[in-house]
Design a protein around this motif. Structure first.
Motif, PDB file in Angstrom:
ATOM      1  N   SER A  29       0.826  -1.206   0.000  1.00 19.30           N
ATOM      2  CA  SER A  29       0.000   0.000   0.000  1.00 19.30           C
ATOM      3  C   SER A  29       0.862   1.259   0.000  1.00 19.30           C
ATOM      4  O   SER A  29       0.607   2.209  -0.746  1.00 19.30           O
ATOM      5  CB  SER A  29      -0.927  -0.008   1.215  1.00 19.30           C
ATOM      6  N   SER A  30       1.906   1.262   0.808  1.00 20.94           N
ATOM      7  CA  SER A  30       2.822   2.416   0.854  1.00 20.94           C
ATOM      8  C   SER A  30       3.504   2.633  -0.487  1.00 20.94           C
ATOM      9  O   SER A  30       3.632   3.764  -0.953  1.00 20.94           O
ATOM     10  CB  SER A  30       3.877   2.209   1.944  1.00 20.94           C
ATOM     11  N   ALA A  31       3.945   1.547  -1.106  1.00 17.13           N
ATOM     12  CA  ALA A  31       4.604   1.643  -2.411  1.00 17.13           C
ATOM     13  C   ALA A  31       3.654   2.210  -3.457  1.00 17.13           C
ATOM     14  O   ALA A  31       4.033   3.090  -4.244  1.00 17.13           O
ATOM     15  CB  ALA A  31       5.114   0.269  -2.843  1.00 17.13           C
ATOM     16  N   ILE A  32       2.418   1.745  -3.447  1.00 19.85           N
ATOM     17  CA  ILE A  32       1.420   2.242  -4.398  1.00 19.85           C
ATOM     18  C   ILE A  32       1.167   3.727  -4.175  1.00 19.85           C
ATOM     19  O   ILE A  32       1.167   4.517  -5.123  1.00 19.85           O
ATOM     20  CB  ILE A  32       0.100   1.447  -4.272  1.00 19.85           C
ATOM     21  N   ASN A  33       0.972   4.115  -2.922  1.00 22.24           N
ATOM     22  CA  ASN A  33       0.688   5.518  -2.604  1.00 22.24           C
ATOM     23  C   ASN A  33       1.845   6.437  -2.967  1.00 22.24           C
ATOM     24  O   ASN A  33       1.633   7.526  -3.508  1.00 22.24           O
ATOM     25  CB  ASN A  33       0.333   5.670  -1.125  1.00 22.24           C
ATOM     26  N   GLU A  34       3.069   6.007  -2.674  1.00 23.92           N
ATOM     27  CA  GLU A  34       4.247   6.819  -3.005  1.00 23.92           C
ATOM     28  C   GLU A  34       4.378   7.012  -4.515  1.00 23.92           C
ATOM     29  O   GLU A  34       4.653   8.116  -4.982  1.00 23.92           O
ATOM     30  CB  GLU A  34       5.508   6.165  -2.447  1.00 23.92           C
ATOM     31  N   GLU A  35       4.205   5.954  -5.264  1.00 25.79           N
ATOM     32  CA  GLU A  35       4.331   6.047  -6.715  1.00 25.79           C
ATOM     33  C   GLU A  35       3.183   6.852  -7.319  1.00 25.79           C
ATOM     34  O   GLU A  35       3.389   7.626  -8.248  1.00 25.79           O
ATOM     35  CB  GLU A  35       4.421   4.656  -7.345  1.00 25.79           C
ATOM     36  N   SER A  36       1.978   6.684  -6.805  1.00 29.75           N
ATOM     37  CA  SER A  36       0.820   7.441  -7.301  1.00 29.75           C
ATOM     38  C   SER A  36       0.998   8.935  -7.083  1.00 29.75           C
ATOM     39  O   SER A  36       0.599   9.745  -7.920  1.00 29.75           O
ATOM     40  CB  SER A  36      -0.465   6.991  -6.601  1.00 29.75           C
ATOM     41  N   ALA A  37       1.599   9.296  -5.964  1.00 26.58           N
ATOM     42  CA  ALA A  37       1.796  10.709  -5.631  1.00 26.58           C
ATOM     43  C   ALA A  37       2.755  11.398  -6.600  1.00 26.58           C
ATOM     44  O   ALA A  37       2.696  12.616  -6.778  1.00 26.58           O
ATOM     45  CB  ALA A  37       2.307  10.846  -4.205  1.00 26.58           C
ATOM     46  N   LYS A  38       3.614  10.638  -7.238  1.00 20.30           N
ATOM     47  CA  LYS A  38       4.597  11.196  -8.174  1.00 20.30           C
ATOM     48  C   LYS A  38       4.001  11.530  -9.536  1.00 20.30           C
ATOM     49  O   LYS A  38       4.613  12.231 -10.325  1.00 20.30           O
ATOM     50  CB  LYS A  38       5.749  10.215  -8.378  1.00 20.30           C
ATOM     51  N   ILE A  39       2.815  10.995  -9.823  1.00 17.05           N
ATOM     52  CA  ILE A  39       2.221  11.128 -11.156  1.00 17.05           C
ATOM     53  C   ILE A  39       0.946  11.950 -11.058  1.00 17.05           C
ATOM     54  O   ILE A  39       0.061  11.648 -10.264  1.00 17.05           O
ATOM     55  CB  ILE A  39       1.899   9.742 -11.743  1.00 17.05           C
ATOM     56  N   SER A  40       0.848  12.958 -11.888  1.00 16.41           N
ATOM     57  CA  SER A  40      -0.321  13.832 -11.812  1.00 16.41           C
ATOM     58  C   SER A  40      -1.472  13.379 -12.706  1.00 16.41           C
ATOM     59  O   SER A  40      -2.629  13.601 -12.384  1.00 16.41           O
ATOM     60  CB  SER A  40       0.069  15.269 -12.158  1.00 16.41           C
ATOM     61  N   ASP A  41      -1.169  12.772 -13.827  1.00 17.46           N
ATOM     62  CA  ASP A  41      -2.268  12.398 -14.719  1.00 17.46           C
ATOM     63  C   ASP A  41      -2.044  11.024 -15.350  1.00 17.46           C
ATOM     64  O   ASP A  41      -0.935  10.648 -15.674  1.00 17.46           O
ATOM     65  CB  ASP A  41      -2.452  13.448 -15.819  1.00 17.46           C
ATOM     66  N   ALA A  42      -3.124  10.302 -15.489  1.00 17.50           N
ATOM     67  CA  ALA A  42      -3.178   9.005 -16.175  1.00 17.50           C
ATOM     68  C   ALA A  42      -2.042   8.052 -15.811  1.00 17.50           C
ATOM     69  O   ALA A  42      -1.275   7.634 -16.664  1.00 17.50           O
ATOM     70  CB  ALA A  42      -3.241   9.213 -17.681  1.00 17.50           C
TER      71      ALA A  42
END
Length: 115
Positions: A29-42
């Protein structure tokens, strides 16, 4: 539980290792959240389950939550190597098999997600 993270052609590849159960799900979950935060779109995520020996409902819930969040951002989620009996049967039993884009290889998934 360890999670290998790498990127290929704008696709974030997460490869959890071991058992995706109980408290170890927090690492995923932490890995997903960290990576998602780096990307703004799609965002495009590929989960590789080759090294996962077991997954429980909390792991599946984390994967489903990631799917919802990524799709809401206009992104896509795919899975590969869902061959371990426990993981595959859990996804099938929960009737989520059609929720995730499933591919036979990383190359096939990358081509589909970036094409």
């Amino acid at each position: 539980m360890a999670v290998d993270i790498r990127q290929r052609d704008d696709v974030i590849i997460l490869k959890p290792k071991g058992k995706v159960i109980g408290r170890s799900v927090r690492d995923l979950s932490s890995a997903i959240n960290e990576e998602s935060a780096k990307i703004s779109d799609a965002p495009k995520f590929l989960f590789d389950f080759a090294d996962v020996s077991m997954m429980d409902s909390s792991g599946l819930g984390t994967l489903l939550g990631a799917h919802v969040a990524i799709v809401q951002k206009g992104g896509r989620v795919a899975v590969i190597n869902v061959s371990e009996k426990n993981v595959k049967s859990l996804i099938i039993r929960s009737r989520l098999i059609s929720t995730f884009e499933h591919f036979e290889s990383e190359d096939e998934a990358i081509a589909a997600l970036t094409g």
